[in-house]
Design a protein around this motif. Structure first.
Motif, PDB file in Angstrom:
ATOM      1  N   PRO A 112      -9.087  10.245  -0.156  1.00 22.38           N
ATOM      2  CA  PRO A 112      -9.632   9.243  -0.986  1.00 22.38           C
ATOM      3  C   PRO A 112      -9.328   9.625  -2.469  1.00 22.38           C
ATOM      4  O   PRO A 112      -9.087   8.964  -3.375  1.00 22.38           O
ATOM      5  N   ALA A 113      -9.057  11.062  -2.727  1.00 22.80           N
ATOM      6  CA  ALA A 113      -8.800  11.494  -4.299  1.00 22.80           C
ATOM      7  C   ALA A 113      -7.311  11.288  -4.448  1.00 22.80           C
ATOM      8  O   ALA A 113      -7.105  10.677  -5.513  1.00 22.80           O
ATOM      9  N   VAL A 114      -6.665  11.203  -3.594  1.00 22.04           N
ATOM     10  CA  VAL A 114      -5.133  11.146  -3.522  1.00 22.04           C
ATOM     11  C   VAL A 114      -4.672   9.578  -3.609  1.00 22.04           C
ATOM     12  O   VAL A 114      -3.716   9.198  -4.417  1.00 22.04           O
ATOM     13  N   ALA A 115      -5.511   8.998  -2.997  1.00 21.25           N
ATOM     14  CA  ALA A 115      -5.001   7.783  -2.838  1.00 21.25           C
ATOM     15  C   ALA A 115      -4.627   6.755  -3.972  1.00 21.25           C
ATOM     16  O   ALA A 115      -3.801   5.963  -4.255  1.00 21.25           O
ATOM     17  N   PRO A 116      -5.641   6.780  -5.258  1.00 17.23           N
ATOM     18  CA  PRO A 116      -5.276   6.098  -6.322  1.00 17.23           C
ATOM     19  C   PRO A 116      -3.839   6.490  -7.161  1.00 17.23           C
ATOM     20  O   PRO A 116      -3.476   5.763  -7.488  1.00 17.23           O
ATOM     21  N   ARG A 117      -3.894   7.863  -6.857  1.00 19.47           N
ATOM     22  CA  ARG A 117      -2.753   8.450  -7.385  1.00 19.47           C
ATOM     23  C   ARG A 117      -1.432   7.789  -6.674  1.00 19.47           C
ATOM     24  O   ARG A 117      -0.108   7.532  -7.278  1.00 19.47           O
ATOM     25  N   VAL A 118      -1.441   7.807  -5.492  1.00 16.23           N
ATOM     26  CA  VAL A 118      -0.439   6.984  -4.598  1.00 16.23           C
ATOM     27  C   VAL A 118      -0.058   5.865  -5.026  1.00 16.23           C
ATOM     28  O   VAL A 118       1.241   5.294  -5.161  1.00 16.23           O
ATOM     29  N   GLU A 119      -1.218   4.865  -5.391  1.00 12.88           N
ATOM     30  CA  GLU A 119      -0.804   3.219  -5.582  1.00 12.88           C
ATOM     31  C   GLU A 119      -0.050   3.476  -7.072  1.00 12.88           C
ATOM     32  O   GLU A 119       0.566   2.413  -7.304  1.00 12.88           O
TER      33      GLU A 119
END
Length: 374
Positions: free
Chosen positions: A338-345
């Motif tokens: 969940p912490a990485v997901a916004p960075r992936v987007e």
């Protein structure tokens, strides 16, 4: 007519992932484009990618490639890490011909380095200085180009593999490969020592990785799955397997999967640990907790872009700390995705900017209208 020149032809699943994402991007942004791929294996590219023409420039003479490049409206160099010592000049061959013919060229989310050889630096600088635009996939690549004197403005976007979509049927693919998705599965990506472990002998390098795989099996009650991203990775995986204490709890995945198939299987892994850049990208895309062993700046740049702590190369003298970090990641594995997901987007959005930037180059030649990112 748009040409794409890169390290294509089935040599590396990461490069194939880039091409698999690039072709749809071209067709969405420039719907009527005819796509020509300059590849190292014509049959492989023709079989796996929906493009109009495929050529192998390394198999033909200069006078044979000239008419092919003359027909282009734009030549894309990349994507991927193709500008490095001893190979950069070969990848720039079509670019230099295009410059002689007055055909626009564009660096397409490329990676750069290591680039220490002065002649290669000069070739890269001369080739990129005359380009209509330059995009790179990481800040480290921009830094290298600026250090060698490239003055053309450089835009940092992202690796086009971030736009790859998985095939359906990942669970069936795993079962066909002899893996049970109900088990704890940990993916491991290895490569030859080289920059990954410059101070270790080959035997010490393989022993360290074997100890790591055995620890994962014992500590997490998991099955280790070695995932090769290049054919040579198979050899490294089998060498590690050969010195493991628990080789019966490990499996080496074959090298006959396509990138979208590999991406489809990735969500069934509980954790991903490895060195290869696109293996880590696939894990991030799939929401799988990951730990990198950087062997090059491009991996360190990815880890920073994902907001994760950087790690040195394979830790020969600090293996205990590394295993402690593995323990921590396992215990907290539900927190990282969940912490990485916004960075992936954010990286997906950056990747989507690349083709519209390139397409703007050919508007004066084709009389097209405004380009809108997809």
């Amino acid at each position: 007519m748009i040409g794409i020149s890169g390290s294509y032809g089935g040599l590396n699943l990461g490069d194939e992932a880039i091409l698999s994402s690039t072709v749809p991007q071209i067709r969405q942004v420039v719907p009527d484009a005819e796509i020509v791929v300059f590849t190292r294996n014509v049959e492989h590219t023709r079989r796996h990618h929906l493009v109009d023409r495929v050529l192998c420039p390394r198999d033909v003479l200069r006078e044979e490639i000239l008419p092919e490049i003359r027909r282009l409206d734009l030549l894309l160099l990349g994507g991927g890490g193709i500008l490095y010592d001893y190979e950069a000049g070969a990848y720039l061959r079509e670019v230099m011909i295009a410059h002689e013919l007055g055909i626009p060229t564009f660096a397409f989310a490329i990676g750069v380095g290591p680039l220490h050889d002065r002649e290669e630096q000069r070739a890269v600088r001369d080739g990129l200085e005359r380009m209509a635009g330059i995009t790179v996939r990481e800040t480290g690549a921009r830094r290298v180009l600026e250090e060698i004197g490239v003055r053309t403005p450089i835009t940092v976007t992202a690796d086009l593999a971030f736009l790859l979509e998985p095939e359906p049927g990942g669970e069936d693919l795993l079962r066909t490969g002899g893996l049970d998705p109900q088990n704890n599965l940990v993916a491991l990506s290895l490569r030859e020592a080289g920059g990954a472990a410059p101070d270790l002998s080959q035997s010490a390098y393989h022993a360290l990785l074997a100890d790591t795989a055995d620890y994962i099996i014992r500590r997490f009650d998991a099955q280790v799955v070695f995932i090769p991203m290049e054919y040579a990775d198979l050899r490294e995986a089998h060498r590690v397997l050969g010195v493991m204490a628990l080789p019966h709890r490990a499996r080496v995945l074959g090298f006959d999967y396509r990138p979208r198939q590999l991406l489809a299987m990735m969500p069934y892994f509980q954790m991903a640990v490895g060195m290869r850049l696109h293996f880590l990208i696939f894990a991030a895309l799939s929401g799988v907790p990951l730990m990198a062993l950087p062997y090059a700046s491009k991996v360190a740049d990815l880890i920073s872009a994902l907001g994760l702590p950087r790690r040195a190369a394979v830790p020969a003298e600090r293996s205990g700390l590394f295993l402690a970090d593995l323990d921590r990641l396992w215990d907290e594995r539900h927190r990282q995705p969940p912490a990485v997901a916004p960075r992936v987007e954010m990286l997906k959005a950056a990747a989507r900017r690349t083709m519209p930037l390139a397409a703007e180059v050919i508007l004066p030649r084709t009389g097209g209208g405004p380009i809108v990112p997809v």
